[in-house]
Design an enzyme around this catalytic site. Structure first.
Site, short mmCIF file in Angstrom:
data_model
loop_
_atom_site.label_atom_id
_atom_site.label_comp_id
_atom_site.label_asym_id
_atom_site.label_seq_id
_atom_site.Cartn_x
_atom_site.Cartn_y
_atom_site.Cartn_z
N ASN A 172 58.83 17.35 1.66
CA ASN A 172 58.88 18.69 1.07
C ASN A 172 59.63 19.71 1.92
O ASN A 172 59.35 20.91 1.87
CB ASN A 172 57.47 19.16 0.71
CG ASN A 172 56.55 19.23 1.91
OD1 ASN A 172 56.97 18.94 3.01
ND2 ASN A 172 55.31 19.64 1.69
N HIS A 180 57.99 22.84 7.08
CA HIS A 180 56.62 23.10 7.54
C HIS A 180 56.55 24.55 7.98
O HIS A 180 57.51 25.07 8.56
CB HIS A 180 56.26 22.21 8.73
CG HIS A 180 55.09 22.76 9.53
ND1 HIS A 180 53.79 22.54 9.14
CD2 HIS A 180 55.04 23.56 10.63
CE1 HIS A 180 52.99 23.18 9.99
NE2 HIS A 180 53.72 23.80 10.89
N TYR A 195 50.67 16.47 13.72
CA TYR A 195 49.91 16.45 12.47
C TYR A 195 48.50 15.86 12.66
O TYR A 195 47.90 15.38 11.70
CB TYR A 195 50.67 15.67 11.39
CG TYR A 195 51.66 16.52 10.61
CD1 TYR A 195 51.24 17.68 9.94
CD2 TYR A 195 53.00 16.17 10.50
CE1 TYR A 195 52.14 18.45 9.21
CE2 TYR A 195 53.90 16.94 9.77
CZ TYR A 195 53.46 18.08 9.13
OH TYR A 195 54.34 18.85 8.40
N LYS A 254 62.39 19.73 7.77
CA LYS A 254 62.00 18.32 7.84
C LYS A 254 63.18 17.36 7.58
O LYS A 254 64.22 17.78 7.08
CB LYS A 254 60.86 18.08 6.83
CG LYS A 254 59.57 18.86 7.16
CD LYS A 254 58.45 18.48 6.20
CE LYS A 254 57.16 19.24 6.51
NZ LYS A 254 56.04 18.85 5.62
N GLU A 283 51.57 25.60 17.99
CA GLU A 283 52.76 24.86 17.58
C GLU A 283 54.00 25.37 18.31
O GLU A 283 54.84 24.57 18.75
CB GLU A 283 52.92 24.96 16.06
CG GLU A 283 51.81 24.21 15.33
CD GLU A 283 51.77 24.45 13.82
OE1 GLU A 283 50.88 23.88 13.17
OE2 GLU A 283 52.62 25.19 13.29
#
Ligand code: ATP
Ligand code: MG
Length: 137
Positions: free
Chosen positions: A112, A115, A49, A9, A126
């Site tokens: 964070n 993913h 998302y 991320k 995905e």
């Protein structure tokens, strides 16, 4: 042998943590079989998302995911989905186990660092959203 989808991320790419995160992935026995750096639009992040559309943090999450380039990856290995979620650690770094990516690198529950897919069906969706079949080697 199973495949899972991973995103490094913006908080992590920004701090040059791609190599350190990949070292943890490879040390866990997962092979990086595809990888590229992309910069998502807010709409693409929103699509990715979409399951969280009704959650209060959805807007903030999409904005964050489109704020900087990310590294998208396909990981392959025995039990790759569960194994990668173990390597990532809990969503909230404060609750993540020692040695996990999120414990060592995450800034907060939102920022964070990584993913990872949560099930075989989402992994397949995905991977197909971000990679063409010919890119998986
Ligand atoms: P990911 O789907 O990114 O692998 P996850 O499965 O551990 O993470 P989810 O519950 O699917 O966690 O949430 C997706 C992402 O939304 C989280 O990784 C985090 O970036 C963000 N998020 C989740 N809960 C919160 C929250 N309470 N506040 C802010 N952001 C959150
Ligand atoms: Mg999730």
């Amino acid at each position: 042998i199973q495949r899972t989808f991973s995103i490094i991320k913006p908080d992590a790419t920004k701090r040059n943590l791609t190599g350190a995160i990949n070292a943890k992935i490879e040390a866990a026995g997962l092979r990086i079989i595809a990888q590229k750096r992309i910069h998502m639009t807010p709409a693409q992040a929103g699509h990715f998302y979409a399951v969280h559309k009704e959650r209060p943090f959805y807007g903030e999450l999409c904005e964050f995911m489109a704020s900087e380039p990310v590294v998208v990856q396909v990981l392959e290995g025995e039990n790759a989905i569960a194994k990668y979620r173990e390597v990532m650690g809990a969503t909230d770094p404060a609750e993540a186990a020692a040695g996990t990516i999120r414990k060592d690198f995450a800034v907060s529950k939102g920022e964070n660092s990584v993913h990872g897919s949560d099930a075989p069906e989402t992994a397949a969706e995905e991977i197909a959203y971000f990679f063409a079949g010919l890119e998986l080697v």
